[in-house]
Design a protein around this motif. Structure first.
Motif, PDB file in Angstrom:
ATOM      1  N   VAL A 158      -2.934  -2.370   9.562  1.00 19.13           N
ATOM      2  CA  VAL A 158      -3.316  -3.292  10.628  1.00 19.13           C
ATOM      3  C   VAL A 158      -2.081  -4.055  11.082  1.00 19.13           C
ATOM      4  CG1 VAL A 158      -4.701  -5.319  11.206  1.00 19.13           C
ATOM      5  CG2 VAL A 158      -5.678  -3.493   9.787  1.00 19.13           C
ATOM      6  N   ASP A 159      -1.847  -4.093  12.387  1.00 19.00           N
ATOM      7  CA  ASP A 159      -0.692  -4.778  12.965  1.00 19.00           C
ATOM      8  C   ASP A 159      -1.005  -6.269  13.123  1.00 19.00           C
ATOM      9  OD1 ASP A 159       1.445  -5.733  14.404  1.00 19.00           O
ATOM     10  OD2 ASP A 159       1.216  -4.348  16.095  1.00 19.00           O
ATOM     11  N   PRO A 160      -0.327  -7.163  12.394  1.00 19.92           N
ATOM     12  CA  PRO A 160      -0.607  -8.589  12.523  1.00 19.92           C
ATOM     13  C   PRO A 160      -0.343  -9.148  13.914  1.00 19.92           C
ATOM     14  CG  PRO A 160       0.712  -8.136  10.568  1.00 19.92           C
ATOM     15  CD  PRO A 160       0.718  -6.891  11.407  1.00 19.92           C
ATOM     16  N   ASP A 161       0.477  -8.457  14.704  1.00 18.11           N
ATOM     17  CA  ASP A 161       0.824  -8.948  16.032  1.00 18.11           C
ATOM     18  C   ASP A 161      -0.019  -8.329  17.141  1.00 18.11           C
ATOM     19  OD1 ASP A 161       2.929 -10.640  15.112  1.00 18.11           O
ATOM     20  OD2 ASP A 161       4.158  -8.857  14.812  1.00 18.11           O
ATOM     21  N   GLY A 168     -15.759 -14.673  23.921  1.00 15.40           N
ATOM     22  CA  GLY A 168     -16.343 -14.418  25.226  1.00 15.40           C
ATOM     23  C   GLY A 168     -15.350 -13.820  26.195  1.00 15.40           C
ATOM     24  N   GLY A 169     -14.356 -13.108  25.669  1.00 16.42           N
ATOM     25  CA  GLY A 169     -13.355 -12.491  26.533  1.00 16.42           C
ATOM     26  C   GLY A 169     -12.338 -13.467  27.084  1.00 16.42           C
ATOM     27  N   ALA A 170     -12.420 -14.732  26.691  1.00 13.14           N
ATOM     28  CA  ALA A 170     -11.512 -15.748  27.231  1.00 13.14           C
ATOM     29  C   ALA A 170     -10.253 -15.820  26.382  1.00 13.14           C
ATOM     30  CB  ALA A 170     -12.204 -17.115  27.269  1.00 13.14           C
ATOM     31  N   GLY A 171      -9.271 -15.006  26.717  1.00 13.82           N
ATOM     32  CA  GLY A 171      -8.024 -15.002  25.975  1.00 13.82           C
ATOM     33  C   GLY A 171      -8.176 -14.303  24.638  1.00 13.82           C
ATOM     34  N   GLU A 172      -7.058 -14.054  23.990  1.00 13.76           N
ATOM     35  CA  GLU A 172      -7.051 -13.356  22.705  1.00 13.76           C
ATOM     36  C   GLU A 172      -6.053 -14.006  21.763  1.00 13.76           C
ATOM     37  OE1 GLU A 172      -6.053  -9.341  23.665  1.00 13.76           O
ATOM     38  OE2 GLU A 172      -8.103  -8.796  24.205  1.00 13.76           O
ATOM     39  N   LEU A 173      -6.331 -13.876  20.483  1.00 17.20           N
ATOM     40  CA  LEU A 173      -5.405 -14.293  19.440  1.00 17.20           C
ATOM     41  C   LEU A 173      -5.028 -13.067  18.619  1.00 17.20           C
ATOM     42  CD1 LEU A 173      -7.142 -17.514  18.062  1.00 17.20           C
ATOM     43  CD2 LEU A 173      -5.040 -17.434  19.410  1.00 17.20           C
ATOM     44  N   THR A 174      -3.765 -12.967  18.248  1.00 13.77           N
ATOM     45  CA  THR A 174      -3.387 -11.931  17.303  1.00 13.77           C
ATOM     46  C   THR A 174      -3.853 -12.343  15.907  1.00 13.77           C
ATOM     47  OG1 THR A 174      -1.239 -12.891  16.736  1.00 13.77           O
ATOM     48  CG2 THR A 174      -1.332 -11.455  18.686  1.00 13.77           C
ATOM     49  N   ALA A 175      -3.790 -11.410  14.980  1.00 14.45           N
ATOM     50  CA  ALA A 175      -4.159 -11.733  13.605  1.00 14.45           C
ATOM     51  C   ALA A 175      -3.234 -12.799  13.038  1.00 14.45           C
ATOM     52  CB  ALA A 175      -4.114 -10.472  12.752  1.00 14.45           C
ATOM     53  N   ALA A 176      -1.932 -12.677  13.309  1.00 12.89           N
ATOM     54  CA  ALA A 176      -0.972 -13.655  12.793  1.00 12.89           C
ATOM     55  C   ALA A 176      -1.203 -15.035  13.413  1.00 12.89           C
ATOM     56  CB  ALA A 176       0.452 -13.184  13.072  1.00 12.89           C
ATOM     57  N   ASP A 177      -1.497 -15.069  14.716  1.00  7.62           N
ATOM     58  CA  ASP A 177      -1.810 -16.342  15.374  1.00  7.62           C
ATOM     59  C   ASP A 177      -3.059 -16.972  14.767  1.00  7.62           C
ATOM     60  OD1 ASP A 177       0.321 -16.119  17.117  1.00  7.62           O
ATOM     61  OD2 ASP A 177      -0.868 -15.243  18.742  1.00  7.62           O
TER      62      ASP A 177
END
Length: 251
Positions: A158-161, A168-177
């Protein structure tokens, strides 16, 4: 938790290595009287089984988007960590028509039918029971998950980045974030090892998911997750605070 943890699944693995027997998620539904307590080991077992279901039976790939149409519930927490384990983007209250697959509860089945991919339904009945009658067009989670393996290994790291979480589709966070924000939230609330945070917030916002799962997990604490807390009298809430050794309340 371990400083090198960069995904929510890493946080769970570190918690499992540190103390598998300690309580991690205690769930109450004050409309039904249900109480479920899951140790780190039991919760991790549910996550492993669900991740195997995602990767093998549902053929989910890293980067696929899963619309998670569930309330704040211990099984929702399991799905969030299973998505993290497989690299699937967990979109809380996401648009099922834009998702590769969908997971729904009894109140969101009709909305979930907009998904053209795999559909999974959860009854949300006590003890993870099956639907009395399986909903047409859906796999019943309670039927499918018990036979899955107790250990999980992703086919690809799994890529942390890579994107991991959305609301609700409003923006995304990476796993690391996600891990970094959860750690900051824990520090801001004073949540640390041994803390017991009671949350009555829904999971469809960062604040709710952080308070009700990710921040305590990142800090080595545990969660008392309460659904329908408004049904509880103030004196009963105070009794719960004492009996569950709650160190903080978010509602």
């Amino acid at each position: 938790m371990n400083a090198i943890d960069r995904t929510p699944a890493d946080l769970l693995r570190s918690a499992l290595a540190a103390d598998p027997a300690r309580p991690l998620v205690t769930f109450y539904d004050d409309a039904t009287g249900e109480r479920v307590e899951l140790s780190v080991a039991t919760f991790a077992n549910w996550v492993a089984k669900t991740a195997n279901l995602l990767q093998d039976d549902l053929a989910a790939q890293p980067g696929d988007r899963l619309a998670l149409l569930l309330p704040a519930h211990w099984q929702t927490a399991v799905w969030v960590l299973a998505c993290s384990s497989t690299g699937v983007v967990a979109d809380l209250d996401g648009d099922p028509s834009a998702a590769d697959l969908v997971v729904a509860g009894p109140d969101t089945l009709e909305a979930a039918r907009a998904c053209t991919g795999e559909r999974v339904a959860l009854s949300l009945r006590p003890l993870g029971a099956r639907f009395p009658q399986p909903p047409a067009g859906f796999a019943d989670y309670a039927v499918e998950v018990p036979s899955q393996g107790d250990r999980f290994a992703p086919y690809a790291p799994v890529d942390p980045d890579a994107p991991a979480l959305a609301f609700g589709g409003a923006g995304e966070l990476t796993a690391a974030d996600t891990v970094e924000r959860a750690r900051k939230d824990a520090a801001r609330r004073g949540t640390g090892s041994g803390s017991r945070l009671l949350s009555a917030l829904p999971y469809d916002t960062w604040e709710g998911l952080s308070a009700g799962l990710l921040a305590p997990l990142a800090a080595g604490g545990s969660i008392v997750l309460c659904r329908n807390l408004d049904a509880l009298a103030p004196e009963a809430l105070e009794q719960r605070r004492k009996s569950e050794r709650v160190t903080g309340i978010v509602r």
